[in-house]
Design an enzyme around this catalytic site. Structure first.
Site, short mmCIF file in Angstrom:
data_model
loop_
_atom_site.label_atom_id
_atom_site.label_comp_id
_atom_site.label_asym_id
_atom_site.label_seq_id
_atom_site.Cartn_x
_atom_site.Cartn_y
_atom_site.Cartn_z
N ARG A 1 -0.66 88.92 56.69
CA ARG A 1 0.00 88.94 58.20
C ARG A 1 -1.06 89.09 58.53
NH1 ARG A 1 5.33 92.26 58.75
NH2 ARG A 1 6.24 92.38 57.07
N GLU B 1 3.15 92.80 49.46
CA GLU B 1 4.00 93.25 49.27
C GLU B 1 5.41 93.43 48.43
OE1 GLU B 1 5.11 92.87 54.03
OE2 GLU B 1 3.34 93.15 54.21
N GLU C 1 11.44 86.61 59.47
CA GLU C 1 10.01 88.00 59.92
C GLU C 1 9.13 86.96 59.96
OE1 GLU C 1 7.96 91.83 59.56
OE2 GLU C 1 9.80 91.19 57.50
N ASP D 1 12.67 83.13 69.13
CA ASP D 1 12.50 83.44 70.52
C ASP D 1 11.57 82.70 71.05
OD1 ASP D 1 12.56 85.00 73.05
OD2 ASP D 1 11.73 86.03 72.16
N HIS E 1 19.44 94.98 56.79
CA HIS E 1 18.46 94.49 56.16
C HIS E 1 19.35 93.12 56.85
CE1 HIS E 1 20.20 97.23 52.46
NE2 HIS E 1 19.20 97.60 53.25
N CYS F 1 17.62 90.32 56.14
CA CYS F 1 18.65 88.70 55.32
C CYS F 1 19.97 88.78 55.82
CB CYS F 1 17.76 89.42 53.92
SG CYS F 1 16.68 89.78 53.31
#
Length: 689
Positions: A349, A378, A389, A446, A655, A657
């Site tokens: 990240r 993670e 994400e 976006d 969720h 996903c």
């Protein structure tokens, strides 16, 4: 002349009948300069109708009940007039003139008088209408003149204005009117380029209502022909691939579409034909890709809806992904090469851009595999949510104004490539790759790039109208310069230079050699504006955009992308920002552990409908990872609501996903609203380690 068939005939013949469409082609016309009957004018028609009407009224005074057959006799002079006028190319082609010569800019027809004439004729007894339609049919079967000049085709525009052609009250009427239309569209589609250019310009000057009527007329014909083809034993697409009637209507619609690009009368969606979506478009796409020479709707992609194009794109992407997966499998099986069936990116990240750039470069040949993301340190299996994400965080970082790759305009809230950026081409290549991967993996981003970016990607020219969208202040100043009626040089005091902001300092760049020594005046201001616009949109960002384009096509190089217009690509990338239709979303939501009639669900939809649009978008972001709906609308969203258990003090969760919202059976509506808004508003801003 009509069906575009290639036929062989003897040199000595003066005419022949086409065995395909039954049209008589006259090769040595002798009537072009002969006017055996005077052209019809609106004043002449109205005067004759008034005379016949006066006789009818006089007869009614003597005999109150007038038999329909007797009434038809009073209008026989009008019947004779229209039979002569509509049955003769010479007569009809010279009728309803506006006094101007036919040119690329003017058809020479008075369209208002033509429409008024039809309005009068259709109010008369049926014998007049029958005579007009029979004469029109006869003329279309044998125009008697090779239609080579723009002045030769005015009669077709007159016929197209006939309102009866759009009337389909019963089967026999529909068949008769479509038989007339197939000849009109056939002749229009077979004209030479000069006539086509004239038609495009003339259509562009129609009123919006008149233009829309023509588009709907062609749509109705295509729908009729496709419906008939569906009932054929041959099946689709074989039933329409070699049918000249469908292809001529599609070519006629192409003329209207080109006119719409000039005049912007209708939205692109008005050219979508609903019936075309129900043919086997994947087979149509394969036929078009193979260059078989047969007709395919993919040749005319403006007829195919956004949703159908997306299905073609996704099927093409899936096919390419399966090919890559198969290659990986056989490499592993036969060559003992360790090869993943997916493109897996393992990123940190805190070092997202560098990790992504390095791994995309290392896996350059695997970009067409299905994408999977792992965040180092993670736990999590990527079923779509981690990928969303990754796209979201990466796009935020790359388009952050502090990063310096893109500049933002405060008026439009849109960004553009920074011409003074110190970032190398590989960073812009990454942006293009990310954009391509998003389309390839059906993910909405976006991104606030203007339509000009997508036009350039597809090789379309850009101009001042594109600059107006994302740099309205600059474009307004250039417009004022062009429209100024006084002395430009003394008033504006502008030289042939463009000014750019380079890290807080203004820098001038010559638009021509020694541009600072050449002043802008009334004679050269158009050249200055063209050069300035070209500088902003093209030359100043050539390095940055070139790398961006290369990255984009490295992933999205297939033929399926060429079916889209720039505006459609923008919708594909960004999704739609239209207001969220809650009823549409509710209608196709799946429930797990809940029933639609339960209080919790009823309270949820009531709360969502009462929310401000901005809050609705945040809820959408919370559940799906994007605040935009798919380009085809909320009905295409896969939205799920699952039950997490009985009433408790836990917040709702999501969720991303699976686009799934997890709710609990909260006791009251107020508690549900409080917990839902808390979850939405406090779902970002920190990470728990």
């Amino acid at each position: 002349m009509c069906c575009s068939s290639e036929l062989r005939y003897q040199e000595t013949v003066s005419r022949f009948r086409c065995p395909v469409c039954d049209t008589v082609n006259d090769l040595k016309p002798h009537i072009r300069k002969q006017i055996t009957n005077d052209p019809i004018t609106f004043r002449q028609l109205k005067h004759l109708v008034n005379k016949c009407s006066a006789k009818e009224k006089a007869a009614r005074r003597e005999n109150e009940e007038l038999d329909p057959k007797d009434r038809e006799k009073y209008y026989e002079p009008v019947e004779n007039l229209v039979e002569i006028a509509f049955g003769s190319w010479v007569c009809l082609n010279h009728s309803f003139s506006n006094g101007e010569q036919t040119s690329l800019e003017d058809s020479g027809l008075n369209m208002t008088e033509i429409r008024d004439a039809y309005r009068i004729l259709l109010s008369l007894p049926v014998n007049v209408i029958r005579g007009m339609m029979t004469a029109t049919d006869k003329l279309l079967k044998r125009p008697a003149v090779p239609l080579r000049r723009m002045s030769d085709i005015r009669f077709l525009l007159i016929i197209l204005e006939n309102p009866l052609l759009a009337q389909h009250n019963f089967h026999a009427e529909t068949k008769y009117h479509h038989n007339l239309l197939k000849r009109v569209f056939g002749i229009l589609s077979c004209l030479n380029n000069e006539c086509h250019q004239g038609l495009v310009n003339w259509f562009a000057k129609y009123t919006t209502e008149g233009f829309s009527n023509k588009v709907h007329l062609v749509h109705a014909f295509i729908t009729y022909r496709v419906t008939r083809a569906q009932r054929s034993k041959q099946g689709l697409p074989a039933a329409y691939e070699s049918e000249w009637k469908v292809s001529s209507a599609a070519r006629t619609m192409a003329l209207l579409f080109a006119a719409n690009l000039q005049s912007n009368k209708l939205p692109i969606s008005d050219f979508y034909n609903t019936m075309v979506d129900y043919v086997n478009l994947l087979a149509d796409f394969e036929s078009w890709q193979s260059r078989s020479g047969k007709f395919a709707f993919c040749q005319y992609p403006f007829l195919i809806s956004m949703g159908a194009k997306m299905q073609i794109l996704e099927a093409d992407a899936k096919r390419q992904m399966e090919t890559k997966w198969r290659e990986a499998f056989f490499n592993m099986l036969f060559h003992q090469k360790a090869s993943m069936p997916y493109l897996v990116l393992r990123v940190r990240r805190e070092n997202l851009i560098d990790d992504s750039l390095r791994q995309l470069a290392q896996n350059e040949l695997d970009l067409k595999k299905s994408l999977r993301i792992e965040f180092i340190g993670e736990e999590g299996v990527d079923a779509g949510g981690l990928r969303k994400e990754w796209f979201l965080l990466l796009v935020r970082s790359l388009f952050d104004p502090q990063y310096g790759m893109f500049t933002y305009d405060e008026d439009s809230n849109l960004c553009w490539f920074n011409p003074t950026s110190f970032e190398n081409e590989s960073q812009y290549f990454l942006v293009g790759t990310v954009l391509g991967l998003a389309i390839y993996n059906s993910t909405i981003l976006d991104i606030h790039l203007p339509t000009a970016c997508y036009k350039k990607l597809l090789g379309h020219p850009v101009d001042l109208s594109d600059l107006e969208i994302f740099r309205p202040g600059l474009a307004r100043g250039l417009r004022q310069l062009l429209e100024f009626e006084g002395d430009v040089e003394s008033t504006f005091c502008r030289a042939f230079v463009a000014e750019i902001d380079m890290f807080g300092q203004r820098k001038s760049i010559d638009l021509i050699p020694d541009g600072s020594k050449h002043m802008v005046n009334n004679d050269n201001r158009q050249q200055f504006v063209d050069l300035y616009v070209n500088h902003v949109l093209n030359s100043s960002v050539e390095r940055q955009f070139g790398a961006f384009q290369q990255g984009f096509y490295h992933v999205c190089g297939g033929n399926a992308l060429s079916l889209f217009r720039p505006q459609e690509i923008e919708l594909l990338v960004r999704g739609s920002d239209e207001p969220l239709e809650i009823d549409d979303l509710c209608g196709q939501t799946e429930y797990q552990g809940f029933d639609l009639e339960e209080d919790t669900i009823q309270h949820f939809w009531s709360i969502m409908k009462a929310m401000e649009p901005s809050m609705q978008r945040k809820l959408l972001m919370f559940v799906t990872g994007s605040d935009r709906i798919p380009a085809t609308g909320a009905t295409q969203m896969n939205f799920k609501i699952a039950c997490g258990g009985e009433d408790c003090n836990r917040l709702p969760s999501a969720h991303t996903c699976f686009n799934q919202l997890v709710l609990y059976r909260y006791e009251t509506k107020d508690k549900l609203e409080l917990m839902l808004k808390t979850a939405i508003m406090e779902s970002q801003g920190f990470y728990v380690k």
